[in-house]
Design a protein around this motif. Structure first.
Motif, PDB file in Angstrom:
ATOM      1  N   GLY A 303      37.022 -39.280  28.082  1.00  0.00           N
ATOM      2  CA  GLY A 303      36.719 -37.848  28.142  1.00  0.00           C
ATOM      3  C   GLY A 303      35.402 -37.501  28.811  1.00  0.00           C
ATOM      4  O   GLY A 303      34.841 -36.429  28.567  1.00  0.00           O
ATOM      5  N   ILE A 304      34.893 -38.408  29.629  1.00  0.00           N
ATOM      6  CA  ILE A 304      33.596 -38.183  30.294  1.00  0.00           C
ATOM      7  C   ILE A 304      33.793 -38.386  31.794  1.00  0.00           C
ATOM      8  O   ILE A 304      34.558 -39.247  32.212  1.00  0.00           O
ATOM      9  N   VAL A 375      26.178 -38.699  26.152  1.00  0.00           N
ATOM     10  CA  VAL A 375      27.628 -38.677  25.911  1.00  0.00           C
ATOM     11  C   VAL A 375      27.963 -37.574  24.899  1.00  0.00           C
ATOM     12  O   VAL A 375      28.904 -36.785  25.093  1.00  0.00           O
ATOM     13  N   ARG A 379      30.366 -34.394  25.555  1.00  0.00           N
ATOM     14  CA  ARG A 379      31.593 -34.194  24.758  1.00  0.00           C
ATOM     15  C   ARG A 379      31.547 -32.845  24.036  1.00  0.00           C
ATOM     16  O   ARG A 379      32.587 -32.202  23.863  1.00  0.00           O
TER      17      ARG A 379
END
Ligand code: PLP
Length: 384
Positions: A303-304, A375, A379
């Motif tokens: 998801g990055i 991160v 997110r």
């Protein structure tokens, strides 16, 4: 370490892209600029003095690579060495070139351009030796399999590859791109089964734009550059004397310190990789760490987007990269991760942290503080 651009203190963790010039290389190069500037092919004493420095450098490189001095061809870097090996062999022998799917573009592109065959790797990024055997036959004239991968750090089973090539492709010369391996592995031993070996100085504390190709006695190769016939006719052009001398000085330092550096940096690498995996959810470490060169951490974040992560890390004084430094941008999907079976989503969140001889404990502290924060921020807020 200190770097002049950006924040005062930065953690430079992009040594697989390039390394700082080591003091020994800088000192060895200095006289070649202003004192020993003569063309080394000349007849007078100044030319002979320059030539002697190149001869000494050739001896050092030969020793470091497990070759004879007459088997060293100085080139303009890793890309040129790789091209000379693949294209030069094809020009001389025709036939079919073969390489693994995870080669650097400096090998992959020539092989594909010449209509060659590309061999699959497994999910850890190691060449599939059965697939290699199946791709080989009497027509194959050059096989190129790198010693360590520039993205994942995974070391390839070169002795096994050499056996397969010997038995299934009798006309083929095995070339290995040892550009990323040299700082970490005893290339003289690890690449003993290869007929050609590429290295690049700027990956191990030497200057940029200079490298070497080992061409073992009996290997038939045609040059890419035609001209004055330097380097046994295989690489015409006035020698980059300072670069060659700097590369040899750096290589000597690497060989002398390699065992200690590998132990020191493997410990820092494990602390870094373990620290990120222990604090951040949704991270996959590529490959198998025990089979990687010591300075390599390669992670994929779910998801990055790599680009956004690199941006936040740079802001926090951590310089890293996504895939190979030679790709045009982080948004290019990595052909290495694709070959390992990673989907685009996960591959798009890759992060390469590569340690080098100047990496310190505090660089790792800085990275371990910055990565979870970056991160989490991405997110929480999404890539935008
Ligand atoms: N081969 C590998 C494995 C590399 O990592 C690189 C550079 O990233 C090269 C070749 C190209 O070397 P150079 O930058 O000296 O042209």
């Amino acid at each position: 370490m200190n770097a002049s651009a950006g924040p005062d203190e930065v953690a430079y963790l992009d040594n697989a892209a390039s390394t700082p010039l080591c003091r020994e290389a800088a000192e060895a190069m200095a006289p070649l600029h202003r004192e020993l500037y003569a063309n080394p092919t000349g007849a007078h004493c100044l030319a002979r003095a320059t030539r002697r420095r190149i001869d000494d450098a050739r001896d050092l490189m030969a020793e470091a690579l497990g070759a004879e001095p007459g088997e060293i061809v100085f080139t303009g870097g890793g890309t040129e060495s790789d091209n000379l090996a693949v294209v030069g062999r094809y020009r001389r022998a025709g036939g079919v070139p073969v390489c693994s799917a995870i080669e650097h573009h400096a090998v992959l592109e020539p092989v594909e351009h010449l209509g060659g065959r590309v061999v699959a790797v497994d999910s850890t990024g190691v060449i599939d030796c059965e697939a290699l055997a199946a791709a080989l036959d009497e027509d194959v004239t050059v096989v190129s399999v790198m010693l360590a991968n520039n993205e994942t750090g995974m070391v390839q089973p070169l002795s096994r590859v050499a056996e397969v090539v010997r038995s299934a492709a009798p006309r083929a010369v095995l070339h290995t791109d040892a550009v990323q391996a040299f700082p970490w592995l005893d290339v003289a031993t690890a690449a003993a089964g290869a007929g050609m070996i590429s290295v690049s100085a700027h990956k191990f504390g030497g200057p940029k734009g200079v490298g070497a190709l080992v061409v073992r006695a009996g290997v038939e190769l045609s040059p890419l550059l035609l001209g004055g016939g330097q380097e046994w006719g295989l690489r015409s052009g006035t020698h980059n004397a300072a670069g060659i001398v700097g590369m040899a000085a750096a290589a000597e330092v690497v060989v002398k310190n390699r065992d200690d550096q590998v132990v020191r940096l493997a410990r820092l690498r494990d602390r870094l990789a373990g620290g990120v995996l222990g604090t951040v959810e949704g991270v996959v470490e590529t490959g198998d760490r025990s089979a990687k060169v010591a300075g390599s951490v390669h992670l994929c974040f779910e998801g990055i987007e790599s680009e956004a992560l690199l941006f936040l890390l740079e802001d926090a004084g951590v310089y890293a990269s996504a895939a190979s430094s030679c790709s045009s941008g982080a948004q290019d999907p990595s052909h290495v991760l694709a070959a390992m079976g990673y989907d685009r989503g996960l591959a798009g969140g890759s992060l390469r942290l590569s340690l080098g001889y100047e990496t310190t404990e505090s660089d790792i502290d800085r990275a371990l503080a910055a990565i979870p924060t970056a991160v989490a921020r991405l997110r929480a807020h999404g890539p935008g």
